[in-house]
Scaffold this active site. Sequence first.
Site, short mmCIF file in Angstrom:
data_model
loop_
_atom_site.label_atom_id
_atom_site.label_comp_id
_atom_site.label_asym_id
_atom_site.label_seq_id
_atom_site.Cartn_x
_atom_site.Cartn_y
_atom_site.Cartn_z
N HIS A 1 -18.69 -60.34 -20.42
CA HIS A 1 -18.33 -60.86 -19.09
C HIS A 1 -17.19 -61.88 -19.17
O HIS A 1 -16.96 -62.52 -20.21
CB HIS A 1 -19.55 -61.51 -18.43
CG HIS A 1 -20.07 -62.70 -19.16
ND1 HIS A 1 -19.51 -63.95 -19.08
CD2 HIS A 1 -21.13 -62.82 -20.01
CE1 HIS A 1 -20.18 -64.80 -19.83
NE2 HIS A 1 -21.17 -64.14 -20.42
N GLU B 1 -28.73 -61.42 -20.77
CA GLU B 1 -28.47 -62.47 -21.76
C GLU B 1 -29.76 -62.84 -22.51
O GLU B 1 -30.87 -62.61 -22.01
CB GLU B 1 -27.92 -63.70 -21.04
CG GLU B 1 -27.70 -64.95 -21.88
CD GLU B 1 -26.62 -64.77 -22.94
OE1 GLU B 1 -26.91 -64.05 -23.93
OE2 GLU B 1 -25.55 -65.36 -22.81
#
Length: 270
Positions: free
Chosen positions: A63, A151
Amino acid sequence: MAALTSSFRCCDSTLGNNHHPTASSETVAANATVVFPALAHFPKKALQSSSPPRPRRIILVRHGESEGNIDESVYTRVPDPRIGLTAKGWSQALDCGRQIHEIASSGNVKDWKVYFYVSPYLRTLETLRGIGKAFDRSNIVGIREEPRLREQDFGNFQDREKMRVEKEIRLRYGRFFYRFPNGESAADVYDRITGFRETLKADIDIGRFQPPGQQNPNMNIVIVSHGLTLRVFLMRWYKWTVEQFEGLNNFENGGLLVMQTGFGGRSSIC
């Protein structure tokens, strides 16, 4: 790096396959309907003459820069899944999309397609939106939000001083096995990424990315996720050791890594 995989063979390809060289498939099918008469009511499934083509590439994307990347205090007041991109992060996502477009269309390929897997966190979803601006809708086969690509869990809202201490302890204990209180270790992430890998492998094997009746060899899978999660994915895919994993660092925000499919369906890092 690709050389690491050359001496391994995946045992999944033989799991549950009991071969009987003296019995034909017709004999086995006939015997099955005797033992299980109800099977006679089901139509026979036509055997596929060939397997679907492997995707030409798997492209891993981290990201873009998030609010948490520039100010760690954000983690003390904003849930990790809701932390979004900075202005720079949006710019990185747009640039990443242009890079992927250039890679997928290289070599004057006209019929290339992309299929996206994405973590459900806000910063990865926003990165995907930025990437998507580089593509015509006709080039995008599909998008799947995949929670297993999230994550590493650090334990809900983070106390900055406590987290600093925990990260120091992690260095002494080992980056792969150290589990954050109420959170995950990289080893925990490995377990869920193993499940995702099996899903991805099944999708590839059955040609889930291919429209009905098509066998497009120019498919590109793009996985938009997080730094540690992508390192663990590479570790699982290429069967790297814990020691090799602990020698790796994240690639930069908005960065990408290309796994190119080569001879025999094996992928190598470009």
